[in-house]
Design an enzyme around this catalytic site. Structure first.
Site, short mmCIF file in Angstrom:
data_model
loop_
_atom_site.label_atom_id
_atom_site.label_comp_id
_atom_site.label_asym_id
_atom_site.label_seq_id
_atom_site.Cartn_x
_atom_site.Cartn_y
_atom_site.Cartn_z
N LYS A 13 40.02 32.62 5.32
CA LYS A 13 39.93 31.33 4.62
C LYS A 13 40.12 31.48 3.12
O LYS A 13 40.87 30.73 2.49
CB LYS A 13 38.58 30.66 4.93
N ARG A 88 30.54 23.04 7.56
CA ARG A 88 30.25 24.03 8.61
C ARG A 88 29.63 23.40 9.85
O ARG A 88 29.46 24.08 10.86
CB ARG A 88 29.31 25.11 8.07
N ARG A 124 34.97 46.16 5.35
CA ARG A 124 34.92 45.51 4.04
C ARG A 124 33.84 46.17 3.17
O ARG A 124 32.76 46.50 3.64
CB ARG A 124 34.63 44.02 4.20
N ARG A 157 28.02 44.89 2.90
CA ARG A 157 27.07 43.80 3.09
C ARG A 157 26.26 44.02 4.36
O ARG A 157 26.76 44.52 5.36
CB ARG A 157 27.82 42.46 3.18
N ARG A 168 26.97 36.45 14.09
CA ARG A 168 27.57 35.45 13.19
C ARG A 168 28.66 34.67 13.91
O ARG A 168 28.79 33.46 13.74
CB ARG A 168 28.14 36.13 11.96
#
Length: 221
Positions: A13, A88, A124, A157, A168
């Site tokens: 996104k 969301r 990441r 993270r 998630r």
């Protein structure tokens, strides 16, 4: 024009939003960015958000909507804007509608498989100082574990581990699928294959957007 990007974590996104900003001039608006900016600048809304986050909670929708309302009132949003990851859920979509008309509305549902999300997010790494983002495979830092920009040690993270990523994704699908159905019923939803390269994903989005704007494909600004 209001452009909404829906998609699971790791669907691209932010990358798509930045590409649309560069090609069409539509500002990229992320509620996460708005919150971080408000907290960093210690604005009244930022102080409220910081207090809520400091207690370990999520920032309430009223504060997020107030930040969004202020951002959308700026001059650069008059011709259109891109919402990165908002709304969301259905309640947030109702609140967005209540902000008033924004001209034509286009919603992109960036569809990505769980395997691809796991590969993208588990590799990441982020810089805790300047917030630069890296990928150990696709965009590694020049020196292992060190930010190219400021030299800080990169970190993973806590929510980028495989177990948390899967949770998630479950939460995302439960909350977002009703949104997809809502916008599909309005006739404004476009599904995009986000499993491939970012360039391919962006090209698909631009084809739809150029057609909506009545421009030759790839025309951009």
């Amino acid at each position: 024009m209001r452009i909404i990007l829906l998609g699971a974590p790791g669907s691209g996104k932010g990358t798509v939003a930045e590409a649309l900003r560069a090609a069409y001039g539509f500002p990229k608006i992320s509620t996460g960015d708005l919150l971080r900016e408000a907290v960093r600048e210690e604005t009244p809304l930022g102080l409220v958000a910081a207090s809520q986050m400091g207690k370990g909670g999520l920032v309430d929708d009223a504060t997020v909507l107030a930040l969004l309302r202020e951002r959308l009132s700026r001059d650069d949003c008059r011709e259109g804007y891109v919402l990165d990851g908002f709304p969301r859920n259905l309640a947030q979509a109702d609140s967005l509608d209540a902000l008033g008309p924004a001209g034509p509305e286009i919603v992109f549902d960036l569809r990505v498989s769980e395997a691809v999300v796991l590969e993208r997010l588990s590799h990441r790494r982020i810089c805790p100082r300047c917030e630069a983002i890296y990928h150990l495979v696709n965009k590694p830092p020049r020196a292992a574990g060190v930010c190219d920009v400021c030299g800080a040690a990169l970190v993973q993270r806590a929510d980028d581990t495989p177990e948390v990523i899967r949770e998630r994704l479950r939460t995302h699908h439960a909350k977002t699928e009703p949104l997809v159905a809502r916008y599909e019923a309005r006739g404004v939803l476009h599904r995009i294959d986000a499993d491939g390269a970012a360039e391919t994903e962006i090209a698909q989005v631009r084809l739809v957007l150029d057609a909506a704007l009545g421009r030759p494909a790839g025309a951009g600004k």
